[in-house]
Design a protein around this motif. Structure first.
Motif, PDB file in Angstrom:
ATOM      1  N   SER A  29      -8.846  -1.524   1.530  1.00  0.00           N
ATOM      2  CA  SER A  29      -9.318  -0.237   2.043  1.00  0.00           C
ATOM      3  C   SER A  29      -8.267   0.845   1.901  1.00  0.00           C
ATOM      4  N   HIS A  30      -8.637   1.905   1.199  1.00  0.00           N
ATOM      5  CA  HIS A  30      -7.771   3.083   1.193  1.00  0.00           C
ATOM      6  C   HIS A  30      -8.411   4.169   2.054  1.00  0.00           C
ATOM      7  N   LEU A  31      -8.835   3.768   3.254  1.00  0.00           N
ATOM      8  CA  LEU A  31      -9.527   4.687   4.173  1.00  0.00           C
ATOM      9  C   LEU A  31      -8.616   5.198   5.274  1.00  0.00           C
ATOM     10  N   GLY A  69      -4.634   0.901   3.712  1.00  0.00           N
ATOM     11  CA  GLY A  69      -3.651   1.843   3.188  1.00  0.00           C
ATOM     12  C   GLY A  69      -4.064   3.248   3.547  1.00  0.00           C
ATOM     13  N   HIS A  70      -3.366   4.207   2.984  1.00  0.00           N
ATOM     14  CA  HIS A  70      -3.615   5.647   3.058  1.00  0.00           C
ATOM     15  C   HIS A  70      -2.951   6.332   4.239  1.00  0.00           C
ATOM     16  N   SER A  71      -2.969   5.728   5.443  1.00  0.00           N
ATOM     17  CA  SER A  71      -2.369   6.423   6.588  1.00  0.00           C
ATOM     18  C   SER A  71      -0.891   6.076   6.750  1.00  0.00           C
ATOM     19  N   ASN A 108       0.852  -1.185   0.000  1.00  0.00           N
ATOM     20  CA  ASN A 108       0.000   0.000   0.000  1.00  0.00           C
ATOM     21  C   ASN A 108       0.889   1.235   0.000  1.00  0.00           C
ATOM     22  N   ASP A 109       0.381   2.305  -0.602  1.00  0.00           N
ATOM     23  CA  ASP A 109       1.095   3.583  -0.582  1.00  0.00           C
ATOM     24  C   ASP A 109       2.549   3.448  -1.049  1.00  0.00           C
ATOM     25  N   VAL A 110       2.737   2.727  -2.127  1.00  0.00           N
ATOM     26  CA  VAL A 110       4.084   2.567  -2.687  1.00  0.00           C
ATOM     27  C   VAL A 110       4.585   3.905  -3.252  1.00  0.00           C
ATOM     28  N   GLY A 167      -6.522   4.522  -4.858  1.00  0.00           N
ATOM     29  CA  GLY A 167      -6.233   5.450  -3.758  1.00  0.00           C
ATOM     30  C   GLY A 167      -6.437   6.886  -4.207  1.00  0.00           C
ATOM     31  N   ASN A 168      -6.479   7.799  -3.245  1.00  0.00           N
ATOM     32  CA  ASN A 168      -6.686   9.205  -3.599  1.00  0.00           C
ATOM     33  C   ASN A 168      -5.614   9.720  -4.551  1.00  0.00           C
ATOM     34  N   HIS A 169      -4.366   9.320  -4.351  1.00  0.00           N
ATOM     35  CA  HIS A 169      -3.288   9.826  -5.215  1.00  0.00           C
ATOM     36  C   HIS A 169      -3.264   9.154  -6.584  1.00  0.00           C
ATOM     37  N   ASP A 170      -4.036   8.107  -6.745  1.00  0.00           N
ATOM     38  CA  ASP A 170      -4.101   7.492  -8.070  1.00  0.00           C
ATOM     39  C   ASP A 170      -4.897   8.373  -9.038  1.00  0.00           C
ATOM     40  N   GLY A 230      -3.697   0.626  -2.862  1.00  0.00           N
ATOM     41  CA  GLY A 230      -3.808   1.944  -3.474  1.00  0.00           C
ATOM     42  C   GLY A 230      -2.669   2.906  -3.206  1.00  0.00           C
ATOM     43  N   ASP A 231      -2.741   4.061  -3.892  1.00  0.00           N
ATOM     44  CA  ASP A 231      -1.686   5.090  -3.882  1.00  0.00           C
ATOM     45  C   ASP A 231      -0.366   4.547  -4.419  1.00  0.00           C
ATOM     46  N   ILE A 232      -0.405   4.120  -5.664  1.00  0.00           N
ATOM     47  CA  ILE A 232       0.831   3.656  -6.303  1.00  0.00           C
ATOM     48  C   ILE A 232       1.590   4.830  -6.926  1.00  0.00           C
TER      49      ILE A 232
END
Ligand SMILES: [Zn+2]
Length: 487
Positions: free
Chosen positions: A214-216, A237-239, A40-42, A111-114, A72-74
């Motif tokens: 979860s990207h929460l 992910g995300h945090s 996650n968050d790579v 993810g949000n950054h995707d 998410g957030d790759i």
């Protein structure tokens, strides 16, 4: 063809093999064992993917059911990925999707950054992906992404049905943390209500194993689990939380593997008669892995050799000299690229004295702002902003440069006057979205007598990358008039 193969993936739980001659500490992974590997968050950090590949392949050789997932957030974190070009044509994000295809990822949560590269680029990247990119709490109809992002993905593994359902974080504005333009036309649902989650009860009951990608963020996951205890595992992910050990809430195993591919999450599910009888999670410390996949290493090195650093990304119409003008550029990047009302940067973070008229290379922006601090956003009242500026100017010098407003610090009264560019005072009735680098957020904000009521949100995007994106978007940047004054 690859996509079709994956969509009809059938994983045999019956024919798995066990080998005894193993170098890794023995784990008795029986035939009814399912291994979920997750990242996650790579954030575009592809440097560890050769080690990840070797680790995944090693497990796949030894066990039949090894599923590789992303929460998410790759994207957004390294210009090698974020600013990738092929023969002069921008293909932002292409390298990491290519590598994820080669590692045979099974599914990914959006993810949000995707969303950071915009919807059109995201559409291309999803088309490139040999795996489904999932998001259940967004309605993409009427946008270029319509029909491209399923809510969930179910695989049948020799009679055992596993479903992966994905959620993306939404911030106080009701959209994921990215520039609002990137998600224009997409509507998002807030996930953390029983009403919303109940719509997945039938789906859950239709399968044997139910996993939420979860990207929460971990706080969201801790609230989600009691609201939907029917889930077996949350791969979070995300945090950027290194959740070790993993937590169990209401019987749901909550996992998260840090960020930047420093860790791989390894969740082991033991099934008997299609029911989970044991579940556990460990984090694999990638720095301790030694094996490297040569083919993936080769790809990563090729991508890194194609560094965008010497690329000309825009022009300065005149010399941009001094902290004032450079600070305007840096903070204008934050307000413009991230859709904020106001942004600050500290003068100590400005590391060159000027950007000369003419071509601006990407490397010049990394010299200007080499720290790659994260952007942190606060919802602030006028009095909270004034308190921050009073602190910053307490020694009688301009310590913060600003975008979205002008300010004067009055040394005699130790007060601050804040106005718009039109000299109209800011409103005490309004809440402003104020961005700053994580250095200010971590070192200055905690020292305030009255810190902002809002704890702030780390956007996990660097100030430096934001300035790069701004120069690329503007193509021409000019020195701006002074906005910070002391008298
Ligand atoms: Zn995120």
């Amino acid at each position: 063809m690859k996509k079709i193969a994956i969509l009809f993936l059938v994983v045999s739980l019956v024919s798995c093999k066990k080998e005894n001659n193993l170098s890794r500490p023995p784990q008795d992974l029986g035939c009814d064992t399912l291994i979920l590997l997750s990242t996650n968050d790579v954030h575009a950090h592809i440097g560890n993917m050769p080690k990840e590949a070797a680790y995944v392949q090693d497990l796949r050789k030894r066990y039949s059911t090894v599923l590789l997932l992303s929460a998410g957030d790759i994207f957004s974190g390294d210009p090698v990925v974020d600013q990738y070009e092929e023969n002069g044509t921008p293909k932002r994000g292409f390298p990491i999707i290519d590598l994820m295809n080669r590692l045979d990822y099974l599914a990914m949560a959006l993810g949000n950054h995707d969303f950071d590269y915009g919807k059109d680029v995201l559409k291309d990247r999803i088309a490139q992906a040999g795996f489904p990119v999932l998001c259940a709490n967004a309605d993409f109809s009427g946008t270029v992404l319509a029909g491209m992002v399923p809510e969930y993905y179910t695989i049948d593994t020799a009679g055992v049905k596993i479903t992966f359902l994905a959620f993306v974080q939404t911030g106080s504005s009701g959209i994921p943390s990215t520039h609002p333009n990137n998600v224009d036309g997409i509507t998002f649902a807030y996930t953390l209500t029983t009403d919303f989650l109940n719509r997945y009860t039938a789906l859950r009951n239709s399968c044997d194993v139910f996993v939420i990608l979860s990207h929460l963020g971990v706080d969201g996951d801790r609230r989600l689990a009691p609201m939907f205890p029917q889930a077996d595992v949350i791969i979070g992910g995300h945090s950027h939380t290194k959740l070790s050990p993993a937590e169990t809430q209401s019987g749901v195993l909550i996992t998260q593997a840090g960020s930047n591919l420093n860790y791989i999450g390894q969740t082991t599910l033991v099934l008997k008669d299609k029911k989970i009888i044991e579940k556990k999670n460990t984090l694999v410390d990638v720095s301790k892995l030694t094996a490297v996949d040569a083919g993936i290493q080769n790809r990563v090195e090729t991508y890194k050799a194609n560094s965008p650093m010497n690329r000309v990304i825009g022009q300065a119409t005149a010399n941009i000299s001094g902290k004032d003008a450079l600070g305007c550029l840096m903070t204008d990047a934050l307000t413009t690229q991230l859709g904020l009302d106001i942004a600050f940067t500290n003068s100590g973070g400005i590391r060159i004295s000027s950007i000369p008229k003419g071509d601006i290379t990407m490397a010049k922006i990394y010299e200007l702002d080499p720290f790659e601090n994260d952007v942190v956003v606060y919802n602030m009242s006028l009095s909270e902003i004034e308190a921050l500026l009073k602190y910053a100017c307490a020694y009688g010098s301009i310590n913060y440069l600003v975008s979205g407003a002008k300010y004067t610090y009055h040394t005699s009264t130790k007060t601050v006057t804040l106005t718009g560019y039109d000299d109209v005072p800011l409103s005490s009735a309004k809440t402003y979205r104020v961005g700053m680098n994580s250095y200010i957020a971590e070192t200055d904000i905690p020292k305030l007598y009255t810190p902002p009521a809002d704890p702030g949100e780390n956007l996990y995007v660097s100030t430096t990358a934001t300035v790069v994106d701004y120069v690329i978007a503007q193509q021409q940047v000019s020195p701006q008039p002074q906005r910070a004054f002391i008298e």
